[in-house]
Design a protein around this motif. Sequence first.
Motif, PDB file in Angstrom:
ATOM      1  N   ILE A 198     -12.550  34.500  30.874  1.00 29.22           N
ATOM      2  CA  ILE A 198     -12.725  34.415  29.427  1.00 29.22           C
ATOM      3  C   ILE A 198     -14.184  34.660  29.056  1.00 29.22           C
ATOM      4  N   LEU A 202     -15.496  37.762  26.656  1.00 27.40           N
ATOM      5  CA  LEU A 202     -16.241  37.510  25.418  1.00 27.40           C
ATOM      6  C   LEU A 202     -17.621  38.150  25.466  1.00 27.40           C
ATOM      7  N   GLU A 240      -9.485  32.222  22.594  1.00 28.79           N
ATOM      8  CA  GLU A 240     -10.765  32.670  23.147  1.00 28.79           C
ATOM      9  C   GLU A 240     -11.925  32.108  22.324  1.00 28.79           C
TER      10      GLU A 240
END
Length: 249
Positions: A198, A202, A240
């Motif tokens: 994650i 990002l 997220e």
Amino acid sequence: MSSSEAVPPLTSAMEDYLEAIYHLEQERRIARVRDIAGRLGVKMSSVSAALKTLGARGLIKYDPHQYITLTSKGLFQAKEIVRKHEVLKRFLVRVLQVEENTAEDNACRIEHHLDPEVIDKLISYVEFTETCPVDQTGWLDGASDRCDNCAHCLEEAQRKMLERVEAQKAALEYGMKLSEAEVGSQIMVDRITGPAGIIAGLTEGGLESGVIAQIEGKDTTSGNMSINIKGYHVKLNLFEASHVFVKPI
């Protein structure tokens, strides 16, 4: 040309000549053909032809055997040209942080190729932001047309500053998440947590510590949100976004 016909606007070259004559008069009190040619980097024959055109329009007093001087009409137009140039340069240097020489060159080009309405609006914006001590966002609300007292803006700015400090303090203390940010607000990324996958995703999308973003939209039904980072539109899901800790700005 009959008196009923409109006089065509000055070309960019003619404006350059007026501007050159104005500066020469300010610096040396007189303007001569060879000085104008040197300042603009053109041939003296070209200068003579241009001066005849400006003289025919009543903008300068021109005699091949004497110095060139601006008429009152020419002085007015020259001052307007110089004013536009200086404000455009100020905008590029102070607002956009463009290097001064680059700003000078670009101001010369911009002033000739933008519509007068656009230039006037830009000039008004620069003058408003330089005059108003705190709240340049008032421009968006039309405050520039009615603002004549700074006291209210100063009080409002102080209130907003205190609210901002408290909001940032609370965000850092309790951990405000990107998914909780309101649409239309601006935030600064503080840190990203969670699984390596994650964090990597990002980060690839432009989210990292110190980045400023604006919240463009949020849809709790689909579970997605969109943000703007330096002009780029980034979409991510709220799961997220919950791994990104931010503070409002």
